[in-house]
Design a protein around this motif. Sequence first.
Motif, mmCIF file in Angstrom:
data_model
loop_
_atom_site.group_PDB
_atom_site.id
_atom_site.type_symbol
_atom_site.label_atom_id
_atom_site.label_comp_id
_atom_site.label_asym_id
_atom_site.label_seq_id
_atom_site.Cartn_x
_atom_site.Cartn_y
_atom_site.Cartn_z
ATOM 1 N N ARG A 31 0.855 -1.178 0.000
ATOM 2 C CA ARG A 31 0.000 0.000 0.000
ATOM 3 C C ARG A 31 0.899 1.239 0.000
ATOM 4 N N VAL A 32 0.575 2.180 -0.860
ATOM 5 C CA VAL A 32 1.373 3.393 -0.991
ATOM 6 C C VAL A 32 1.005 4.331 0.160
ATOM 7 N N THR A 33 2.012 4.765 0.887
ATOM 8 C CA THR A 33 1.762 5.612 2.055
ATOM 9 C C THR A 33 2.102 7.069 1.825
ATOM 10 N N ASN A 34 2.971 7.354 0.856
ATOM 11 C CA ASN A 34 3.356 8.747 0.622
ATOM 12 C C ASN A 34 3.866 8.892 -0.805
ATOM 13 N N THR A 51 6.695 6.115 -1.126
ATOM 14 C CA THR A 51 7.006 5.112 -0.110
ATOM 15 C C THR A 51 5.830 4.153 -0.005
ATOM 16 N N ALA A 52 6.143 2.883 0.272
ATOM 17 C CA ALA A 52 5.099 1.863 0.319
ATOM 18 C C ALA A 52 5.425 0.849 1.407
ATOM 19 N N GLU A 53 4.378 0.199 1.916
ATOM 20 C CA GLU A 53 4.520 -0.825 2.946
ATOM 21 C C GLU A 53 3.929 -2.134 2.434
ATOM 22 N N ARG A 139 -0.065 -0.726 10.077
ATOM 23 C CA ARG A 139 0.753 0.261 9.391
ATOM 24 C C ARG A 139 1.943 0.636 10.263
ATOM 25 N N HIS A 141 4.602 3.069 12.249
ATOM 26 C CA HIS A 141 4.532 4.249 13.123
ATOM 27 C C HIS A 141 3.270 4.276 13.989
#
Length: 231
Positions: A31-34, A51-53, A139, A141
């Motif tokens: 999933r793309v976070t930023n 950025t992705a997780e 997710r 953080h």
Amino acid sequence: QLARVTEAKMSVARATEDVKRTRLVMPFDARVTNIKLAESQFVPIGQLLATAESVNRMEVLLEVPVAQLTSRFPHIMASPELLSSPGNTLNATVSYTANGLELSWQGKVVRIDPALNENTRAARIYISIGRESDSLPPRAHLYTRIEITGPDLEEQIVIPRLAYHEGLVYLVNQSSQMEFREVTVAFREGDNLIIKSGLIAGERIILSDLPFPIAGTHVKVATESTQDSSP
């Protein structure tokens, strides 16, 4: 001037062809976070796009004092093989609560690094959380609560937290007199304390909250039968 125009047109044609051949591919489901760029923005070489997780598996880092790990998991901490690969020995539950929302994930401890953190002086525990059928891994953080469970400890002396008085436990000795005993706590498990030293299995401890305990005081031990038969 004509040569410059021709060169510019050729550059635009090359760039257009490069854009047609450009593909952005991730080697894993994520999933793309930023996102770091906008549509039609020029991206130079080396610039971060996004950025992705991973949604299949993630790792959580937990730092715990070495003394607590050694007390709770002595066999694992004494084995270099289990430290690097605990297998199915240690399980973990990761929980997140915010604004009435409660989520939890099941994971496993994949390795323990006993080397102390320079700032916190704690060992590092790495927990792996895989994708479950009904939820994604947490997710990054997030402030979470982590509970680690392992094999049962045998032949341990466990006392209620109420029986512990700032390093002392009140006992009833064989002469039915109150005795103060210094004890060392290995770790706390809920409302119970696991005693490392100071007590012997079978000794009688006082659970009542005494306002003025005095060593040597004669103590009358009340059992359930005597309490039931009292007027």
